[in-house]
Every structure is written in C-alpha cells, then in structure tokens.
Design a protein around this motif. Structure first.
Motif, PDB file in Angstrom:
ATOM      1  N   PHE A  12       0.823  -1.210   0.000  1.00  0.00           N
ATOM      2  CA  PHE A  12       0.000   0.000   0.000  1.00  0.00           C
ATOM      3  C   PHE A  12       0.860   1.263   0.000  1.00  0.00           C
ATOM      4  N   ALA A  13       1.988   1.219   0.718  1.00  0.00           N
ATOM      5  CA  ALA A  13       2.894   2.368   0.727  1.00  0.00           C
ATOM      6  C   ALA A  13       3.497   2.588  -0.654  1.00  0.00           C
ATOM      7  N   ALA A  14       3.772   1.505  -1.374  1.00  0.00           N
ATOM      8  CA  ALA A  14       4.327   1.631  -2.725  1.00  0.00           C
ATOM      9  C   ALA A  14       3.319   2.277  -3.671  1.00  0.00           C
ATOM     10  N   LEU A  15       2.061   1.907  -3.524  1.00  0.00           N
ATOM     11  CA  LEU A  15       1.026   2.527  -4.341  1.00  0.00           C
ATOM     12  C   LEU A  15       0.911   4.017  -4.026  1.00  0.00           C
ATOM     13  N   TRP A  16       0.896   4.333  -2.734  1.00  0.00           N
ATOM     14  CA  TRP A  16       0.836   5.731  -2.304  1.00  0.00           C
ATOM     15  C   TRP A  16       2.076   6.491  -2.776  1.00  0.00           C
ATOM     16  N   PHE A  17       3.214   5.849  -2.655  1.00  0.00           N
ATOM     17  CA  PHE A  17       4.476   6.445  -3.077  1.00  0.00           C
ATOM     18  C   PHE A  17       4.453   6.747  -4.576  1.00  0.00           C
ATOM     19  N   ARG A  18       3.928   5.827  -5.349  1.00  0.00           N
ATOM     20  CA  ARG A  18       3.885   6.001  -6.804  1.00  0.00           C
ATOM     21  C   ARG A  18       2.937   7.129  -7.211  1.00  0.00           C
ATOM     22  N   ILE A  19       1.813   7.263  -6.493  1.00  0.00           N
ATOM     23  CA  ILE A  19       0.823   8.281  -6.846  1.00  0.00           C
ATOM     24  C   ILE A  19       1.231   9.663  -6.346  1.00  0.00           C
ATOM     25  N   TYR A  20       1.595   9.767  -5.081  1.00  0.00           N
ATOM     26  CA  TYR A  20       1.806  11.077  -4.469  1.00  0.00           C
ATOM     27  C   TYR A  20       3.256  11.555  -4.455  1.00  0.00           C
ATOM     28  N   LEU A  21       4.199  10.634  -4.541  1.00  0.00           N
ATOM     29  CA  LEU A  21       5.614  11.031  -4.511  1.00  0.00           C
ATOM     30  C   LEU A  21       6.320  10.654  -5.812  1.00  0.00           C
ATOM     31  N   SER A  22       5.637  10.809  -6.912  1.00  0.00           N
ATOM     32  CA  SER A  22       6.243  10.476  -8.201  1.00  0.00           C
ATOM     33  C   SER A  22       7.375  11.451  -8.513  1.00  0.00           C
ATOM     34  N   PRO A  23       8.308  11.069  -9.358  1.00  0.00           N
ATOM     35  CA  PRO A  23       9.447  11.933  -9.656  1.00  0.00           C
ATOM     36  C   PRO A  23       9.057  13.289 -10.225  1.00  0.00           C
ATOM     37  N   GLY A  24       7.930  13.383 -10.881  1.00  0.00           N
ATOM     38  CA  GLY A  24       7.505  14.670 -11.425  1.00  0.00           C
ATOM     39  C   GLY A  24       6.950  15.618 -10.378  1.00  0.00           C
ATOM     40  N   LYS A  25       6.528  15.074  -9.237  1.00  0.00           N
ATOM     41  CA  LYS A  25       5.885  15.897  -8.209  1.00  0.00           C
ATOM     42  C   LYS A  25       6.814  16.290  -7.064  1.00  0.00           C
ATOM     43  N   THR A  26       7.768  15.447  -6.742  1.00  0.00           N
ATOM     44  CA  THR A  26       8.630  15.719  -5.586  1.00  0.00           C
ATOM     45  C   THR A  26      10.094  15.571  -5.970  1.00  0.00           C
ATOM     46  N   SER A  27      10.933  16.120  -5.129  1.00  0.00           N
ATOM     47  CA  SER A  27      12.377  16.058  -5.375  1.00  0.00           C
ATOM     48  C   SER A  27      12.934  14.701  -4.934  1.00  0.00           C
ATOM     49  N   PRO A  28      14.088  14.326  -5.438  1.00  0.00           N
ATOM     50  CA  PRO A  28      14.700  13.062  -5.013  1.00  0.00           C
ATOM     51  C   PRO A  28      15.007  13.029  -3.517  1.00  0.00           C
ATOM     52  N   ASN A  29      15.361  14.174  -2.932  1.00  0.00           N
ATOM     53  CA  ASN A  29      15.665  14.192  -1.496  1.00  0.00           C
ATOM     54  C   ASN A  29      14.452  13.819  -0.660  1.00  0.00           C
TER      55      ASN A  29
END
Length: 107
Positions: A12-29
C-alpha cells in the motif's frame, strides 16, 4: 505475522508512493528521506532491538565504501560483513538459548 504485516503495508505504501511522490511531483531528497524513514521503521518493527546489529553492519560497510580504495572495497566489505554475522551466529548459539523460536536478524 510482523513480516506479513510489513509486506502488506509496503504494498500500500508503494502505491501511495507512486501516486503522491512520483518523480515529477517531488524532489529526489524527499523521496529518499521518506523511503529511508519507512525502511528504518520496518526494520525496527520486524526485528526489535536486534535491528541495532543491522544498522551497525550497514553503517560499517558504508564507512568502508567511503574510505577504502575502490579496487578493494569488495574484499573489506565481504570480510567485515561475514565476520560480524559469524560472530552474531556464534553468540546466538552459545550465549543465548539456541532453539528458541525467535526471528534471527542475521538470517
């Protein structure tokens, strides 16, 4: 039970990570910080106080990677990791009660 719970939560965290923390939306840090904190939580949840051994081993090998010569990092890391885990196995067998059904961090 802890491992199964961590696996389900990680999916579930991976799904959330993919939707909300995608590379286009957040920084690598931000992405690396989130994954590091979540991973530390999973390790502590699964192994309890034994997780200190995993952190010591990882930080020691990281220190070797930062300081050692590139051509010999693999040797130093291998011998340190295998030596540390061997000592942990031997201490688990002879010092602690062997045969108790607990999770072994050195597996």
């Amino acid at each position: 039970v802890n491992f199964v719970a961590c696996q389900v939560f990680a999916l579930f965290a991976a799904l959330w990570f993919r939707i909300y923390l995608s590379p286009g939306k957040t920084s690598p840090n931000v992405r690396h910080t989130f994954v590091t904190i979540l991973g530390i939580y999973f390790v502590i949840f699964c192994f309890g106080w034994y997780s200190i051994h995993l952190f010591v081993l990882v930080l020691t090998c990281y220190g070797i990677m930062v300081t050692a010569n590139v051509s010999s990092i693999h040797r130093y890391s291998f011998f340190v990791a295998m030596g540390y885990l061997t000592i942990c196995h031997i201490s688990r067998i002879y010092i602690f009660h062997y045969g108790i059904l607990t999770t072994d961090f050195s597996g």
